[in-house]
Every structure is written in structure tokens, then in C-alpha cells.
Scaffold this motif. Structure first.
Motif, PDB file in Angstrom:
ATOM      1  N   ARG A 253     -52.762  12.697-117.390  1.00 41.04           N
ATOM      2  CA  ARG A 253     -51.385  13.060-117.724  1.00 41.04           C
ATOM      3  C   ARG A 253     -50.641  11.900-118.377  1.00 41.04           C
ATOM      4  NH1 ARG A 253     -49.916  17.956-115.823  1.00 41.04           N
ATOM      5  NH2 ARG A 253     -51.205  18.901-114.187  1.00 41.04           N
ATOM      6  N   LYS A 254     -51.109  10.681-118.154  1.00 41.69           N
ATOM      7  CA  LYS A 254     -50.522   9.534-118.829  1.00 41.69           C
ATOM      8  C   LYS A 254     -50.811   9.575-120.327  1.00 41.69           C
ATOM      9  CE  LYS A 254     -51.004   5.464-117.106  1.00 41.69           C
ATOM     10  NZ  LYS A 254     -51.603   4.235-116.546  1.00 41.69           N
ATOM     11  N   LYS A 255     -51.907  10.208-120.703  1.00 40.27           N
ATOM     12  CA  LYS A 255     -52.361  10.175-122.090  1.00 40.27           C
ATOM     13  C   LYS A 255     -51.744  11.258-122.964  1.00 40.27           C
ATOM     14  CE  LYS A 255     -55.162   6.763-121.245  1.00 40.27           C
ATOM     15  NZ  LYS A 255     -54.873   5.408-121.800  1.00 40.27           N
ATOM     16  N   ILE A 256     -51.327  12.372-122.347  1.00 42.11           N
ATOM     17  CA  ILE A 256     -50.790  13.498-123.120  1.00 42.11           C
ATOM     18  C   ILE A 256     -49.430  13.887-122.539  1.00 42.11           C
ATOM     19  CG2 ILE A 256     -51.232  15.815-123.994  1.00 42.11           C
ATOM     20  CD1 ILE A 256     -54.186  15.407-123.393  1.00 42.11           C
ATOM     21  N   GLN A 257     -48.371  13.713-123.323  1.00 39.93           N
ATOM     22  CA  GLN A 257     -47.016  14.007-122.889  1.00 39.93           C
ATOM     23  C   GLN A 257     -46.385  15.049-123.805  1.00 39.93           C
ATOM     24  OE1 GLN A 257     -44.974  12.540-120.110  1.00 39.93           O
ATOM     25  NE2 GLN A 257     -47.131  12.492-119.530  1.00 39.93           N
ATOM     26  N   ILE A 258     -45.179  15.505-123.435  1.00 40.36           N
ATOM     27  CA  ILE A 258     -44.505  16.552-124.205  1.00 40.36           C
ATOM     28  C   ILE A 258     -43.025  16.236-124.339  1.00 40.36           C
ATOM     29  CG2 ILE A 258     -44.116  17.976-122.158  1.00 40.36           C
ATOM     30  CD1 ILE A 258     -44.535  20.461-123.975  1.00 40.36           C
ATOM     31  N   VAL A 259     -42.458  16.585-125.494  1.00 42.76           N
ATOM     32  CA  VAL A 259     -41.014  16.545-125.732  1.00 42.76           C
ATOM     33  C   VAL A 259     -40.578  17.989-125.929  1.00 42.76           C
ATOM     34  CG1 VAL A 259     -39.156  15.784-127.247  1.00 42.76           C
ATOM     35  CG2 VAL A 259     -41.086  14.257-126.782  1.00 42.76           C
ATOM     36  N   PHE A 260     -39.660  18.465-125.081  1.00 43.33           N
ATOM     37  CA  PHE A 260     -39.269  19.870-125.102  1.00 43.33           C
ATOM     38  C   PHE A 260     -38.197  20.145-126.157  1.00 43.33           C
ATOM     39  CE2 PHE A 260     -40.879  19.229-120.780  1.00 43.33           C
ATOM     40  CZ  PHE A 260     -41.799  20.265-120.702  1.00 43.33           C
ATOM     41  N   GLN A 261     -37.997  21.434-126.399  1.00 44.18           N
ATOM     42  CA  GLN A 261     -37.073  21.875-127.441  1.00 44.18           C
ATOM     43  C   GLN A 261     -35.619  21.588-127.097  1.00 44.18           C
ATOM     44  OE1 GLN A 261     -37.416  26.048-128.269  1.00 44.18           O
ATOM     45  NE2 GLN A 261     -35.735  26.085-129.720  1.00 44.18           N
ATOM     46  N   ASP A 262     -35.230  21.869-125.856  1.00 45.06           N
ATOM     47  CA  ASP A 262     -33.814  21.805-125.487  1.00 45.06           C
ATOM     48  C   ASP A 262     -33.517  20.500-124.747  1.00 45.06           C
ATOM     49  OD1 ASP A 262     -31.218  22.244-124.806  1.00 45.06           O
ATOM     50  OD2 ASP A 262     -31.588  23.932-123.457  1.00 45.06           O
ATOM     51  N   PRO A 263     -32.828  19.550-125.379  1.00 43.48           N
ATOM     52  CA  PRO A 263     -32.525  18.285-124.698  1.00 43.48           C
ATOM     53  C   PRO A 263     -31.505  18.441-123.578  1.00 43.48           C
ATOM     54  CG  PRO A 263     -31.405  18.382-126.816  1.00 43.48           C
ATOM     55  CD  PRO A 263     -32.288  19.595-126.751  1.00 43.48           C
ATOM     56  N   TYR A 264     -30.794  19.575-123.560  1.00 40.60           N
ATOM     57  CA  TYR A 264     -29.762  19.778-122.538  1.00 40.60           C
ATOM     58  C   TYR A 264     -30.370  20.188-121.203  1.00 40.60           C
ATOM     59  CZ  TYR A 264     -26.464  19.453-126.370  1.00 40.60           C
ATOM     60  OH  TYR A 264     -25.743  18.987-127.449  1.00 40.60           O
ATOM     61  N   SER A 265     -31.531  20.839-121.218  1.00 38.98           N
ATOM     62  CA  SER A 265     -32.166  21.257-119.975  1.00 38.98           C
ATOM     63  C   SER A 265     -33.376  20.395-119.619  1.00 38.98           C
ATOM     64  CB  SER A 265     -32.612  22.724-120.068  1.00 38.98           C
ATOM     65  OG  SER A 265     -33.543  22.903-121.116  1.00 38.98           O
ATOM     66  N   SER A 266     -33.707  19.424-120.462  1.00 39.39           N
ATOM     67  CA  SER A 266     -34.884  18.590-120.227  1.00 39.39           C
ATOM     68  C   SER A 266     -34.616  17.435-119.274  1.00 39.39           C
ATOM     69  CB  SER A 266     -35.410  18.026-121.556  1.00 39.39           C
ATOM     70  OG  SER A 266     -35.798  19.069-122.410  1.00 39.39           O
ATOM     71  N   LEU A 267     -33.351  17.105-119.080  1.00 40.50           N
ATOM     72  CA  LEU A 267     -32.976  15.994-118.208  1.00 40.50           C
ATOM     73  C   LEU A 267     -32.255  16.526-116.977  1.00 40.50           C
ATOM     74  CD1 LEU A 267     -31.664  13.544-120.949  1.00 40.50           C
ATOM     75  CD2 LEU A 267     -33.803  13.333-119.679  1.00 40.50           C
ATOM     76  N   ASN A 268     -32.595  15.995-115.813  1.00 43.85           N
ATOM     77  CA  ASN A 268     -31.956  16.399-114.562  1.00 43.85           C
ATOM     78  C   ASN A 268     -30.498  15.938-114.563  1.00 43.85           C
ATOM     79  OD1 ASN A 268     -31.124  16.744-111.863  1.00 43.85           O
ATOM     80  ND2 ASN A 268     -33.218  16.498-111.131  1.00 43.85           N
ATOM     81  N   PRO A 269     -29.538  16.868-114.479  1.00 44.97           N
ATOM     82  CA  PRO A 269     -28.118  16.485-114.598  1.00 44.97           C
ATOM     83  C   PRO A 269     -27.599  15.631-113.451  1.00 44.97           C
ATOM     84  CG  PRO A 269     -28.310  18.788-113.958  1.00 44.97           C
ATOM     85  CD  PRO A 269     -29.695  18.318-114.284  1.00 44.97           C
ATOM     86  N   VAL A 270     -28.296  15.618-112.303  1.00 40.79           N
ATOM     87  CA  VAL A 270     -27.800  14.850-111.152  1.00 40.79           C
ATOM     88  C   VAL A 270     -28.501  13.495-111.032  1.00 40.79           C
ATOM     89  CG1 VAL A 270     -27.167  16.933-109.900  1.00 40.79           C
ATOM     90  CG2 VAL A 270     -29.430  15.916-109.537  1.00 40.79           C
ATOM     91  N   LYS A 271     -29.352  13.167-111.986  1.00 48.58           N
ATOM     92  CA  LYS A 271     -30.034  11.880-111.983  1.00 48.58           C
ATOM     93  C   LYS A 271     -29.586  11.047-113.177  1.00 48.58           C
ATOM     94  CE  LYS A 271     -34.353  13.083-109.601  1.00 48.58           C
ATOM     95  NZ  LYS A 271     -35.835  13.074-109.706  1.00 48.58           N
ATOM     96  N   THR A 272     -29.444   9.754-112.965  1.00 47.42           N
ATOM     97  CA  THR A 272     -29.159   8.866-114.078  1.00 47.42           C
ATOM     98  C   THR A 272     -30.405   8.746-114.960  1.00 47.42           C
ATOM     99  OG1 THR A 272     -29.874   6.881-112.889  1.00 47.42           O
ATOM    100  CG2 THR A 272     -27.550   7.525-112.672  1.00 47.42           C
ATOM    101  N   ILE A 273     -30.206   8.225-116.152  1.00 43.49           N
ATOM    102  CA  ILE A 273     -31.340   8.021-117.053  1.00 43.49           C
ATOM    103  C   ILE A 273     -32.355   7.075-116.407  1.00 43.49           C
ATOM    104  CG2 ILE A 273     -32.024   7.265-119.350  1.00 43.49           C
ATOM    105  CD1 ILE A 273     -30.260   9.854-119.163  1.00 43.49           C
ATOM    106  N   TYR A 274     -31.857   6.075-115.716  1.00 40.34           N
ATOM    107  CA  TYR A 274     -32.758   5.138-115.024  1.00 40.34           C
ATOM    108  C   TYR A 274     -33.650   5.875-114.025  1.00 40.34           C
ATOM    109  CZ  TYR A 274     -34.350   1.572-111.763  1.00 40.34           C
ATOM    110  OH  TYR A 274     -35.132   0.793-110.951  1.00 40.34           O
ATOM    111  N   GLU A 275     -33.059   6.774-113.241  1.00 36.11           N
ATOM    112  CA  GLU A 275     -33.836   7.503-112.229  1.00 36.11           C
ATOM    113  C   GLU A 275     -34.869   8.425-112.879  1.00 36.11           C
ATOM    114  OE1 GLU A 275     -30.683   7.966-108.534  1.00 36.11           O
ATOM    115  OE2 GLU A 275     -30.401   9.198-110.332  1.00 36.11           O
ATOM    116  N   SER A 276     -34.504   9.048-114.010  1.00 38.22           N
ATOM    117  CA  SER A 276     -35.437   9.943-114.704  1.00 38.22           C
ATOM    118  C   SER A 276     -36.631   9.187-115.275  1.00 38.22           C
ATOM    119  CB  SER A 276     -34.706  10.687-115.829  1.00 38.22           C
ATOM    120  OG  SER A 276     -33.741  11.577-115.304  1.00 38.22           O
ATOM    121  N   PHE A 277     -36.396   7.944-115.694  1.00 34.52           N
ATOM    122  CA  PHE A 277     -37.478   7.117-116.228  1.00 34.52           C
ATOM    123  C   PHE A 277     -38.284   6.459-115.115  1.00 34.52           C
ATOM    124  CE2 PHE A 277     -36.943   6.278-120.917  1.00 34.52           C
ATOM    125  CZ  PHE A 277     -36.004   7.285-121.134  1.00 34.52           C
ATOM    126  N   ASP A 278     -37.585   6.045-114.077  1.00 30.29           N
ATOM    127  CA  ASP A 278     -38.242   5.254-113.034  1.00 30.29           C
ATOM    128  C   ASP A 278     -39.261   6.073-112.250  1.00 30.29           C
ATOM    129  OD1 ASP A 278     -38.325   2.671-111.566  1.00 30.29           O
ATOM    130  OD2 ASP A 278     -37.630   3.887-109.889  1.00 30.29           O
TER     131      ASP A 278
END
Length: 356
Positions: A119-144
């Protein structure tokens, strides 16, 4: 179709399968991939059929290239993309990936630990950037979270990785402490691209990554993706409706119709000399900036047939203006076009090397 006809068709597909080219630069080799969804009916939820979203697709992707996937809504291109990253489990087929030792292995047959690592080798970028990120998490938490899951450094090292990734998509490092609602759509999609890069993938499936953005922002994001691809030696599978965007981004393009690939060629060859009537119809709908140049628009009649009960023979024959009797009964195999090295088409009317 008789048993002998089915056998002949199977033999032809095996011989001319574009995924069997055996090239050393192939990083992902998709062979006869299928994804069916059951159709339930009645109080007991009895299975009465299947939606054949992806039906016997064979493709290969070379390292460092961009393979475009185009087609009408419902043709199966997004399902194919999600199946490649294992968000959907395939019904049948093989997903062969080239590992660091140079060997090709079917990732569908890996054990739990090996599947986690791939799963480290194959990733995906989704169509809708508004639903792709968890609204209750900071960007740091989503990356970490993915960095911790894959044991990529201590807290300070992970923070440095996140800072570098945000800078790589032209965002300030301090933005990592903000929430998704504080960003515009274009900024969110750049964040999603950076998040897909955080665990150093080789292949990224881009599922219509700019379709939800303003036209003025689309070019910025596309150019950013091209720069990142060149810098990080990435391989893209680029899914889109906009044929102009696909032409700009892609080295090769696969055209899908009703769950199957009907044409596969280099970008220039596909746009200049399309071999399938469906591809010709799609290209005729692309607007031209020259007002004095008129296009002969090919208007497809009727709707796309149901993937639950696709038509026999060539699946496009119900809408094809060139349809012949043979098209209604015989399934065309994906065969190499005569005089070409890397152009495949599934059409009885095209001149192919192994036509009957």
C-alpha cells in the motif's frame, strides 16, 4: 455464441493481450481484471445478477509514464482505479507489480503483511477534495497517521516530512495546524496530492483530480502534478472525462466502454488516428478554439446499455453507426493495429494484425 467461437475468442485475447508484452520497464501489469457487484432482489436478498463494472480488462503501465483512462460516466474507469489500489477487491484477474528486486508478483496473492507494505507503493488522489480530508482533523493529523502506521520516523522527523511535502505543493509549512475548512478547493487538492506522496509511493491513481476545481485552478494543479512526477519519478494512472486534460497529461491513453477497454494507444496516435468508432465519437465532441474550423460531430444515439445485462457481441454495437451483422454476434478481441507497435483496438472493422 458457440463453444468453439468462445474458445477461439479466448485464444485470440491471450495471444494479443497488451499486458503480455514482457517489457522490462513495466511497473504494473493488469491481466483479465474483473469487478462484479451482486444485484439483490426480494425479501431474502437473492442474487439475481451482477453489475459488470470492470469486465476482463488487461493493461500495462510503464515506470515513469502517465496512462490516461477515459470514457463516459459509468464505463468503469473509477472502479478500475479503486480496484488497483485495493479499495475494492477484484472478482477475478491479476494485478502484477514489479518489486525492487525486479520480479513481478501478483499483489492479490500477497499475505496480510505484504499487502500492508504494498500500500506504500500505490496511492490514490480522489476526485472531491472537500470529502477527501477528515473535517475534524488538522492537516498534521491527516498526514501523521499514515506516517506512524508505516513507522516512518519519530515525531520530529514526521513533522519535517510534512513540512517538506507542503512546501512541495506550494503551501506554507505552518498550514499543517489548520483544518480543511480553512482552505480553498485548489489548496485542498494540493494537500491531498501531498498526502498521497507522504509514504513515498511509486504509482498514484488520480481519479479526476481537477474536475471539481475552477478552470483557472486546474492548470496550476496539472502543472504541479507534472513537476512532481518529473522530480520524484512517479507513475500516474490518470482518470478524467476531459479529453483535453487527458491529452495534456498522458503518454498513453486507454478508452473504456461498458467495463472494457476498446482502444489503447499513445496519446498522439489516439488523437490523430483513432481506430474505434467510440473513440472517434468522443474526440468529435472536444471543442476547438478555432471558430473557422468546423468539426463533423458524431452523435451517439441512445443510452449506454446496462452493465447488468450488456449486449452480446461488441458492446458498442447498439450505438455504433458503422455496426454490421458480425458486430452483433462476435466479441472483438483487443488486437494490435497493423503497422503499429503500441496501438490496440477491439473492433471488427479495424485492420489488425491477427484479424480473422
Amino acid at each position: 455464441m458457440t463453444t468453439s467461437t468462445q474458445s477461439n475468442h479466448s485464444d485470440q485475447r491471450k495471444q494479443s493481450d497488451p499486458a503480455t508484452s514482457g517489457q522490462d520497464d513495466i511497473i504494473l501489469d493488469i491481466r483479465h481484471l474483473k469487478k462484479y457487484y451482486p444485484v439483490y432482489k426480494g425479501f431474502l436478498k437473492k442474487v439475481v445478477g451482477h453489475v459488470k463494472a470492470v469486465d476482463d480488462v488487461s493493461l500495462f503501465v510503464r515506470k515513469g509514464e502517465t496512462l490516461g483512462l477515459v470514457g463516459e460516466s459509468g464505463c468503469g474507469k473509477t472502479t478500475l482505479g479503486k480496484t488497483i489500489v485495493r479499495l475494492h477487491q477484484p472478482t477475478a484477474g491479476e494485478l502484477r507489480y514489479r518489486f525492487e528486486d525486479g520480479g513481478m508478483r501478483d499483489i492479490l496473492k500477497l499475505n496480510r503483511e505484504e499487502s500492508f507494505q504494498i500500500r506504500k507503493k500505490i496511492q490514490i488522489v480522489f476526485q472531491d477534495p472537500y470529502s477527501s480530508l477528515n473535517p475534524v482533523k488538522t492537516i498534521y493529523e491527516s498526514f501523521d497517521e499514515p506516517l506512524r502506521k508505516h513507522n516512518m520516523g519519530n515525531r520530529a522527523e514526521r513533522k519535517a516530512i510534512i513540512s517538506r511535502l507542503l512546501e512541495s505543493v506550494n503551501l506554507r509549512p505552518e498550514y499543517m495546524y489548520r483544518y480543511p475548512n480553512e482552505f480553498s478547493g485548489g489548496q485542498r487538492q494540493r494537500i491531498c496530492i501531498a498526502r498521497a506522496l507522504c509514504i513515498n509511493p511509486d504509482v498514484i491513481v488520480c481519479d479526476e483530480p481537477v474536475s471539481a476545481l475552477d478552470v483557472s485552478i486546474q492548470a496550476q494543479v496539472l502543472n504541479l502534478m507534472k513537476d512532481l512526477q518529473q522530480e520524484l519519478k512517479l507513475t500516474y494512472i490518470f482518470i478524467a472525462h476531459d479529453l483535453s486534460v487527458v491529452e495534456y497529461m498522458s503518454d498513453r491513453i486507454a478508452v473504456m466502454y461498458l467495463g472494457q477497454v476498446v482502444e489503447l494507444a499513445e496519446s498522439g496516435a489516439l488523437y490523430q488516428t483513432p481506430q474505434h468508432p467510440y473513440t472517434e465519437a468522443l474526440l468529435s465532441a472536444v471543442p476547438t478554439p478555432d471558430l473557422n474550423k468546423k468539426k463533423d460531430r458524431i452523435v451517439l444515439k441512445g443510452d449506454v446499455p446496462s452493465p447488468v445485462n450488456p449486449p452480446g457481441g461488441c458492446r458498442f454495437h447498439t450505438r455504433c453507426h458503422l455496426c454490421q451483422d458480425r458486430c452483433r454476434t462476435e466479441i472483438p478481441a483487443l488486437r494490435k493495429v497493423k503497422g503499429t507497435d503500441d496501438h490496440f483496438v477491439a473492433c471488427h472493422l479495424a485492420e489488425t494484425e491477427d484479424a480473422i
